[in-house]
Enzyme design. Structure first.
Site, PDB file in Angstrom:
ATOM      1  N   ARG A   1      43.855  -3.391-105.303  1.00 29.74           N
ATOM      2  CA  ARG A   1      44.137  -2.603-104.101  1.00 29.74           C
ATOM      3  C   ARG A   1      45.505  -1.928-104.251  1.00 29.74           C
ATOM      4  O   ARG A   1      46.495  -2.363-103.660  1.00 29.74           O
ATOM      5  CB  ARG A   1      44.102  -3.503-102.864  1.00 29.74           C
ATOM      6  CG  ARG A   1      42.724  -4.118-102.616  1.00 29.74           C
ATOM      7  CD  ARG A   1      42.756  -5.078-101.448  1.00 29.74           C
ATOM      8  NE  ARG A   1      41.446  -5.675-101.216  1.00 29.74           N
ATOM      9  CZ  ARG A   1      41.209  -6.627-100.315  1.00 29.74           C
ATOM     10  NH1 ARG A   1      42.202  -7.094 -99.575  1.00 29.74           N
ATOM     11  NH2 ARG A   1      39.992  -7.114-100.173  1.00 29.74           N
TER      12      ARG A   1
ATOM     13  N   ASP B   1      48.616   0.465-103.755  1.00 35.74           N
ATOM     14  CA  ASP B   1      49.214   0.982-102.532  1.00 35.74           C
ATOM     15  C   ASP B   1      49.352   2.504-102.587  1.00 35.74           C
ATOM     16  O   ASP B   1      49.119   3.133-103.621  1.00 35.74           O
ATOM     17  CB  ASP B   1      50.597   0.360-102.316  1.00 35.74           C
ATOM     18  CG  ASP B   1      50.519  -1.117-101.959  1.00 35.74           C
ATOM     19  OD1 ASP B   1      49.549  -1.501-101.275  1.00 35.74           O
ATOM     20  OD2 ASP B   1      51.428  -1.868-102.354  1.00 35.74           O
TER      21      ASP B   1
ATOM     22  N   ARG C   1      56.758  -4.167-107.843  1.00 30.92           N
ATOM     23  CA  ARG C   1      57.817  -3.217-107.483  1.00 30.92           C
ATOM     24  C   ARG C   1      59.104  -3.931-107.094  1.00 30.92           C
ATOM     25  O   ARG C   1      60.208  -3.442-107.377  1.00 30.92           O
ATOM     26  CB  ARG C   1      57.329  -2.308-106.358  1.00 30.92           C
ATOM     27  CG  ARG C   1      56.263  -1.309-106.819  1.00 30.92           C
ATOM     28  CD  ARG C   1      55.528  -0.691-105.646  1.00 30.92           C
ATOM     29  NE  ARG C   1      56.441  -0.056-104.716  1.00 30.92           N
ATOM     30  CZ  ARG C   1      56.082   0.326-103.482  1.00 30.92           C
ATOM     31  NH1 ARG C   1      54.827   0.121-103.048  1.00 30.92           N
ATOM     32  NH2 ARG C   1      56.957   0.904-102.686  1.00 30.92           N
TER      33      ARG C   1
END
Length: 271
Positions: A67, A69, A220
């Protein structure tokens, strides 16, 4: 924009007896809200479902392995869908690519077992993050890398990267509000390298991380902490001034904000 029923996240078309096909996709995530369906948003999943509906004349649910972003890219996303009737996978890939926008491409399509689940069956997920380390911006890398203007110590960043290898609690590196059952993850590979691509005034640094699964914003935030180390600064707020200290703290408030989405790529998923 996609039709109204693609914004209905309760739609379920995984009916018994349908033939399942497996897709490998790449996409530039710059203009999308991410992989997953979101009300009123343009997503990769919505675009793929819209294209399938145009081919088969009915709604078809697509399930993805990762999934990603908003703004995150993929070179090896895997998805699956059950088709209402037989269709040659090679021809289906061609038909989809004729409909999909140019920033989404089906690289491969093949028959899959009815039991295949692209998310739950994945053994290993591989991500890469690109940092453009130079004083001035690039016209070509603006949506595909994080511009860091200060010189970075890659050796120090690799020392930090090594601290992530193994099984750890990544609570300090997840997005707040995540509903994961556990924040423990096992990382198999974590390292930085310089890319062979030439840049007149700087260098392209690529971080590669391989794990069984990831938390939202985990990669991240890991990158952001390592870049702080590369700048010669603490990885996080006191007392978590090292990568190991951040891991041990389990406190998201001590870690830096996530690195920009534009530098992140889902590279491959292994089964």
């Amino acid at each position: 924009m996609y039709a109204t029923y693609y914004r209905d996240t309760t739609l379920n078309t995984l009916q018994e007896g349908r033939t399942q096909v497996r897709f490998k996709l790449e996409y530039d995530g710059t203009n999308y809200s991410g992989w997953q369906l979101q009300n009123g948003q343009d997503s990769i999943q919505a675009r793929l479902e819209e294209a399938l509906a145009r081919i088969f004349g009915e709604p078809i649910r697509v399930r993805g392995a990762g999934r990603t972003d908003a703004g995150v890219h993929a070179r090896g996303q895997v998805a699956a869908a059950r088709l209402p009737r037989p269709f040659d996978p090679v021809e289906l890939a061609r038909a989809l690519n004729a409909i999909l926008p140019r920033d989404i491409t089906v690289l491969d399509a093949a028959w899959a077992s009815d039991k295949f689940d692209p998310r739950r069956d994945a053994r290993l997920r591989i991500y890469e993050y690109r940092v453009l380390n130079q004083p001035l911006r690039s016209a070509f890398e603006r949506d595909s890398a994080w511009l860091v203007r200060e010189p970075l110590d890659v050796d120090a960043m690799n020392v930090g990267a090594a601290a992530f290898v193994g099984e750890h609690d990544f609570a300090a590196f997840r997005s707040l509000g995540s509903a994961e059952k556990t924040t423990v993850r096992r990382v198999a590979v974590s390292r930085w390298r310089g890319d062979s691509e030439a840049h007149d005034a700087g260098r392209l640094l690529i971080y590669r991380v391989e794990a069984t699964a990831f938390l939202r914003h985990m990669v991240r935030t890991m990158v952001a902490a390592m870049v702080e180390v590369g700048r010669g600064k603490p990885a996080g707020k006191p007392p978590a001034d090292t990568i190991a200290g951040l891991l041990a703290s389990g406190d998201r408030a001590l870690a830096p904000a996530p690195a920009p989405a534009a530098g992140l790529y889902l590279v491959e998923i292994l089964y």
